[in-house]
Scaffold this active site. Structure first.
Site, PDB file in Angstrom:
ATOM      1  CE  LYS A   1     -48.217  55.463 -35.674  1.00  0.00           C
ATOM      2  NZ  LYS A   1     -47.484  56.229 -36.687  1.00  0.00           N
TER       3      LYS A   1
ATOM      4  NE  ARG B   1     -44.580  56.148 -43.563  1.00  0.00           N
ATOM      5  CZ  ARG B   1     -44.626  56.115 -42.233  1.00  0.00           C
ATOM      6  NH1 ARG B   1     -44.125  55.073 -41.561  1.00  0.00           N
ATOM      7  NH2 ARG B   1     -45.140  57.114 -41.555  1.00  0.00           N
TER       8      ARG B   1
ATOM      9  CE1 TYR C   1     -47.271  21.614 -29.786  1.00  0.00           C
ATOM     10  CE2 TYR C   1     -47.180  23.997 -29.497  1.00  0.00           C
ATOM     11  CZ  TYR C   1     -47.895  22.809 -29.504  1.00  0.00           C
ATOM     12  OH  TYR C   1     -49.225  22.831 -29.233  1.00  0.00           O
TER      13      TYR C   1
ATOM     14  CG  MET D   1     -51.637  30.472 -30.387  1.00  0.00           C
ATOM     15  SD  MET D   1     -53.111  29.767 -31.145  1.00  0.00           S
ATOM     16  CE  MET D   1     -52.435  29.031 -32.604  1.00  0.00           C
TER      17      MET D   1
HETATM   18  C1  PLP Z   1     -46.499  57.108 -36.049  1.00  0.00           C
HETATM   19  C2  PLP Z   1     -46.270  58.496 -36.522  1.00  0.00           C
HETATM   20  C3  PLP Z   1     -45.861  59.506 -35.615  1.00  0.00           C
HETATM   21  C4  PLP Z   1     -45.451  59.224 -34.187  1.00  0.00           C
HETATM   22  O1  PLP Z   1     -44.071  58.878 -34.133  1.00  0.00           O
HETATM   23  P1  PLP Z   1     -43.341  58.582 -32.752  1.00  0.00           P
HETATM   24  O2  PLP Z   1     -41.933  58.271 -33.147  1.00  0.00           O
HETATM   25  O3  PLP Z   1     -44.021  57.402 -32.139  1.00  0.00           O
HETATM   26  O4  PLP Z   1     -43.466  59.799 -31.898  1.00  0.00           O
HETATM   27  C5  PLP Z   1     -45.834  60.810 -36.092  1.00  0.00           C
HETATM   28  N1  PLP Z   1     -46.145  61.101 -37.370  1.00  0.00           N
HETATM   29  C6  PLP Z   1     -46.499  60.143 -38.267  1.00  0.00           C
HETATM   30  C7  PLP Z   1     -46.800  60.533 -39.677  1.00  0.00           C
HETATM   31  C8  PLP Z   1     -46.554  58.808 -37.883  1.00  0.00           C
HETATM   32  O5  PLP Z   1     -46.875  57.864 -38.781  1.00  0.00           O
END
Ligand code: PLP
Length: 368
Positions: A38, A136, A264, A313
């Site tokens: 991701k 979550r 700045y 920036m």
């Molecule tokens: C991002 C994520 C992971 C990966 O976690 P790491 O600590 O980067 O290995 C695994 N499972 C879920 C549900 C995640 O959101």
């Protein structure tokens, strides 16, 4: 490696391979490996990394959103792709690209089954996510009956896996909390599968879970940060290599007199004679303003140069008063030493945030 001539994120595929092999060595031979790619593979580059990992032999991928999965498919990834946080509005394209949704509440599972029913699909793989303490995303234990009712009532979907996510797998002070999450997960998965005539996979471990809770690997583990070279502890970092190195160059050097200001809002007022270097990297590239005013630093010819004044920036100015360097010289922002973790810690944040912030404007290059 040729010296950088502009801001560039160098990605070391050899290091990625070694990290994968190290993590894989922690698993039993039959445990599957899901690579979390991701957020552009944590800022590196998801499609290139996805194809590389596919060739190395990972079993599964995960992304957060459907659009990320589509990009992987278009680049040639054919392995299963789990979408951790899908939204109904994109379900049609999820199905079209054979992405697999993680379903986490009553509303979304109903919406998904409504669609698979309408489209007359059979056995579409879905993943059932349970909340075991992170609070979550995820169903609760009391939803098991409802889920069974939904999936047993249709031939359009099939539960490919049951998953949960650990809240504090890297924190050994929270060991009893984590063990409790694992136990709760087992009980929930048992009660769900007891009433199914097939056996879905189970998975709960992220990178720190893989390293700290070998008893909880179940059928598959999900690794993100570990693949990219961070083990969330000094001990584990020894066995992993950061995959990406952020480099830039010195565009201009200034000699500053006592009383002059830099940047700045006159963020820095010089107390003496000073030499600064201006670098072509700023908050739009991922070096946030929290790194300004001495918090962040870069490395030039082996020496640390702290950021002076506010981060702009597209630029930062760094203090090179005691560094022998010239315009055009290469600058290291982070890499193996100092790592992104070290730099992030200075600004009270974590490697995850710094590496995923490096914006798409920064050119990526690859070392084999
Ligand atoms: C991002 C994520 C992971 C990966 O976690 P790491 O600590 O980067 O290995 C695994 N499972 C879920 C549900 C995640 O959101």
């Amino acid at each position: 490696m040729p010296k950088a001539q502009e801001t560039v994120l160098e990605i070391n595929l050899k290091a990625l391979q070694q990290n994968f092999e190290h993590l894989k060595s922690k698993l039993l031979p039959n445990t599957k490996f899901l690579a979390v790619v991701k957020a552009f593979a944590y800022g590196s580059e998801a499609c290139k990394i996805g194809n590389f990992l596919q060739d190395l032999g990972v079993d599964y991928f995960a992304v957060a959103y459907i659009s990320e999965g589509i990009a992987l498919r278009k680049s040639g990834v054919s392995l299963p792709i789990l979408v951790l946080h899908p939204q109904k509005v994109n379900f049609k394209s999820l199905i079209e690209h054979e992405l697999e949704p993680s379903l986490y509440n009553r509303k979304i599972i109903k919406e998904f089954i409504d669609l698979t029913t309408k489209e007359k699909i059979t056995d579409f793989p879905i993943h059932i996510k349970f909340n075991t303490g992170l609070n979550r995303l995820g169903f609760s234990k009391s939803d098991v009956g409802f889920i069974l009712e939904q999936v047993k009532n249709t031939k359009t979907v099939k539960v490919a896996s049951v998953l949960s996510h650990l809240a504090a797998s890297e924190d050994l002070n929270e060991k009893s909390f984590t063990l409790n999450q694992i136990e709760t997960f087992k009980q929930i998965a048992d009660s769900l599968t007891a009433d199914l005539d097939y056996n879905p996979m189970r998975h709960i471990c992220n990178t720190s879970g893989i390293l700290n809770y070998p008893e909880a690997h179940f059928n598959m583990v999900r690794s993100g940060i570990g693949l990219y070279g961070f083990g969330n502890s000094e001990k584990e970092n020894q066995f992993l290599t950061p995959v990406s190195t952020l480099k830039t160059v010195i565009s201009q050097i200034h000699h500053i007199e006592k009383g002059e200001s830099v940047g700045y809002n006159r963020g820095y007022i010089s107390e003496g004679i000073l030499k600064t270097a201006t670098l072509p990297i700023g908050h739009a590239d991922g070096i946030g303003r929290q790194y300004g005013n001495g918090v962040g630093f870069v490395t030039i010819n082996g020496k640390r140069a702290h950021i002076i004044g506010n981060v702009c920036m597209d630029m930062i100015m760094v203090n090179i008063t005691n560094i022998d360097c010239k315009e055009g010289d290469e600058v290291i922002v982070f890499g193996t030493n100092p790592s992104a973790e070290t730099l992030a810690a200075n600004a009270n944040t974590i490697s995850y945030e710094l590496i995923t912030s490096i914006s798409q404007r920064v050119k990526r290059s690859y070392i084999k």
